[in-house]
Write a protein that holds these residues in place. Structure first.
Motif, PDB file in Angstrom:
ATOM      1  N   GLY A   1      39.648  -3.186 -28.140  1.00  0.00           N
ATOM      2  CA  GLY A   1      41.019  -3.506 -28.491  1.00  0.00           C
ATOM      3  C   GLY A   1      41.968  -2.333 -28.397  1.00  0.00           C
ATOM      4  N   ARG A   2      41.486  -1.146 -28.790  1.00  0.00           N
ATOM      5  CA  ARG A   2      42.358   0.031 -28.767  1.00  0.00           C
ATOM      6  C   ARG A   2      42.691   0.427 -27.330  1.00  0.00           C
ATOM      7  NH1 ARG A   2      41.625   5.157 -32.646  1.00  0.00           N
ATOM      8  NH2 ARG A   2      40.531   3.516 -33.759  1.00  0.00           N
TER       9      ARG A   2
ATOM     10  N   GLU B   1      42.583  -1.517 -24.804  1.00  0.00           N
ATOM     11  CA  GLU B   1      43.398  -2.589 -24.223  1.00  0.00           C
ATOM     12  C   GLU B   1      44.875  -2.369 -24.559  1.00  0.00           C
ATOM     13  OE1 GLU B   1      42.575  -7.107 -23.760  1.00  0.00           O
ATOM     14  OE2 GLU B   1      43.634  -6.872 -25.652  1.00  0.00           O
ATOM     15  N   LYS B   2      45.132  -1.951 -25.781  1.00  0.00           N
ATOM     16  CA  LYS B   2      46.510  -1.672 -26.201  1.00  0.00           C
ATOM     17  C   LYS B   2      47.131  -0.593 -25.309  1.00  0.00           C
ATOM     18  CE  LYS B   2      49.002   0.438 -30.075  1.00  0.00           C
ATOM     19  NZ  LYS B   2      48.819   1.128 -31.381  1.00  0.00           N
ATOM     20  N   TYR B   3      46.363   0.469 -25.031  1.00  0.00           N
ATOM     21  CA  TYR B   3      46.858   1.542 -24.173  1.00  0.00           C
ATOM     22  C   TYR B   3      47.041   1.034 -22.739  1.00  0.00           C
ATOM     23  CZ  TYR B   3      45.278   4.327 -28.165  1.00  0.00           C
ATOM     24  OH  TYR B   3      45.084   4.826 -29.427  1.00  0.00           O
TER      25      TYR B   3
ATOM     26  N   MET C   1      47.816  -2.028 -21.860  1.00  0.00           N
ATOM     27  CA  MET C   1      49.019  -2.866 -21.815  1.00  0.00           C
ATOM     28  C   MET C   1      50.284  -2.022 -21.750  1.00  0.00           C
ATOM     29  SD  MET C   1      48.133  -6.007 -24.417  1.00  0.00           S
ATOM     30  CE  MET C   1      47.226  -7.445 -23.806  1.00  0.00           C
ATOM     31  N   GLN C   2      50.248  -0.859 -22.410  1.00  0.00           N
ATOM     32  CA  GLN C   2      51.391   0.053 -22.348  1.00  0.00           C
ATOM     33  C   GLN C   2      51.502   0.680 -20.956  1.00  0.00           C
ATOM     34  OE1 GLN C   2      50.492   2.714 -25.589  1.00  0.00           O
ATOM     35  NE2 GLN C   2      51.225   1.299 -27.160  1.00  0.00           N
TER      36      GLN C   2
ATOM     37  N   GLU D   1      49.507 -11.163 -19.689  1.00  0.00           N
ATOM     38  CA  GLU D   1      48.449 -11.022 -20.696  1.00  0.00           C
ATOM     39  C   GLU D   1      47.079 -11.404 -20.144  1.00  0.00           C
ATOM     40  OE1 GLU D   1      48.228 -12.140 -25.374  1.00  0.00           O
ATOM     41  OE2 GLU D   1      48.354 -13.839 -24.010  1.00  0.00           O
TER      42      GLU D   1
ATOM     43  N   GLY E   1      45.621   7.738 -28.078  1.00  0.00           N
ATOM     44  CA  GLY E   1      46.475   7.177 -27.043  1.00  0.00           C
ATOM     45  C   GLY E   1      47.089   8.151 -26.067  1.00  0.00           C
TER      46      GLY E   1
END
Length: 372
Positions: A218-219, A221-223, A225-226, A233, A359
């Protein structure tokens, strides 16, 4: 009644049962209750894996025109998001011939193409659907009943449970999926996770994605997406530890470009060609990281020794980043790309981005088949 399927020996106790098996058992109990007018306390069904199993019913309600039965899902020693779920089946007489099967409260509905269930239908996968319909047909035939029936599968807490699954990402809205190909859940098996990866890639392809971003969690993935804000999505897929498997599935399903996004720990293994990056499957090779550092221009013996004696790959990353050796990360990313292309035999473009836990982008590199 404890609502759990009866188990006879130690080996069986370690296994659990799928939502599909539970839905089939409750359907049989509800249908028998509707036909006989008698409450059912248990239900025995035949599983695709090739054995009979008896489920205890948590509840059974009988009325003149419908009956409802429920059982508690026991996932065995491999508890998942649906472990402990109350799976219900409500069976009623219908004016229409045949058997109608649908999902009720807590069972998701499919809103995106690419899944084994058509858009608009309840998320009851093909094997559970077949099990439920065939079991109901057998009961009707045994009692010589030709009337039509309606079967509604529901999971009272399903919508809340679905928040812990990938359903929303896959386009399954409003609850969990009724799943299972064997009927049993193999403890600590990775088959369910791998199946979710395949489905996620299918949804991406059905959404016209030719570029996907695969991440280790998840972490990351967040980076990711940025880093790739223009991608939908559906293009972001959590692969967990299954790097090789995910890359092969991407190639098999026609994805043209794959971006790997992750951190030092797992990607230092990928750089070496390790495609299953669970912490227990392969330890970090600090000598390998020291060799990569030397190729990136590190000639400080003290620093090289510190790399070899490090406790974690993240610690190595911090050391090299603080000392300004940014080429190390580019080189490590290049190795990841080369390892990925070698694993799948080329044919797609792969790029790798490496992040810190907080990040910070450490490095990035890309390769395609023509450069392999």
């Amino acid at each position: 009644m404890d609502g759990k399927a009866k188990k006879k020996d130690k080996k069986e106790m370690r296994s659990g049962y799928t939502t599909g098996a539970c839905a089939t058992a409750t359907t049989k109990a509800a249908l028998l209750a509707l036909i006989t007018g008698e409450q059912q306390t248990e239900s025995t069904i035949y599983l695709p894996v090739g054995k009979f199993v008896t489920f205890d019913m948590e509840s059974c309600v009988v009325e003149s025109d419908f009956a409802e039965a429920g059982t508690i899902k026991d996932a065995g020693d491999d508890p998942d998001a649906t472990h402990g779920a109350l799976i219900k089946s409500t069976v009623s007489w219908s004016d229409k011939p045949g058997i109608l099967l649908d999902g009720g409260i807590g069972v998701g509905r499919v809103t995106k193409d690419g899944l084994p269930v058509p858009v608009g239908e309840a998320a009851i996968n093909p094997v559970p659907r077949k099990m439920i319909l065939e079991t109901a047909e057998e009961v009707l035939t045994a009692h010589r009943i030709t009337r039509g029936i309606s079967i509604i599968i529901s999971v009272p807490d399903g919508e809340k449970m679905a928040e812990k699954t990938l359903n929303k990402r896959l386009g399954i809205i409003g609850g969990i999926s009724i799943l299972g190909t064997r009927g049993t859940v193999i403890p600590f098996s990775s088959s369910a996770y791998m199946a979710s990866i395949v489905q996620a890639i299918s949804v991406a392809r059905a959404s016209q994605c030719t570029h996907v971003v695969i991440t280790t969690g998840g972490r990351s993935e967040k980076y990711g997406m940025q880093q790739y804000p223009d991608l939908p999505e559906e293009a972001f897929i959590e692969m967990g530890d299954f790097v090789g498997f995910t890359l092969k599935q991407c190639k098999r399903q026609g994805i043209k470009k794959v971006s790997l996004v992750g951190m030092m720990g797992k990607f230092s293994k990928v750089a070496q060609g390790v495609m299953m990056v669970h912490s227990k499957s392969a330890p970090i090779d600090f000598n390998f990281l020291a060799n990569v550092a030397m190729k990136a221009g590190v000639n400080d013996e003290e620093l090289l020794d510190m790399i070899k004696q490090a406790n974690t790959a993240s610690q190595v990353g911090d050391l090299l980043f603080e000392n300004g050796y940014h080429d190390f990360f580019t080189l490590l990313c290049t190795y990841c790309c080369s390892s990925g292309l070698k694993e799948i035999g080329g044919g797609i473009s792969i790029e790798t981005s490496l992040y810190t836990m907080k990040g910070t982008l450490l490095g990035k590199a890309g390769k395609d088949d023509g450069e392999n």
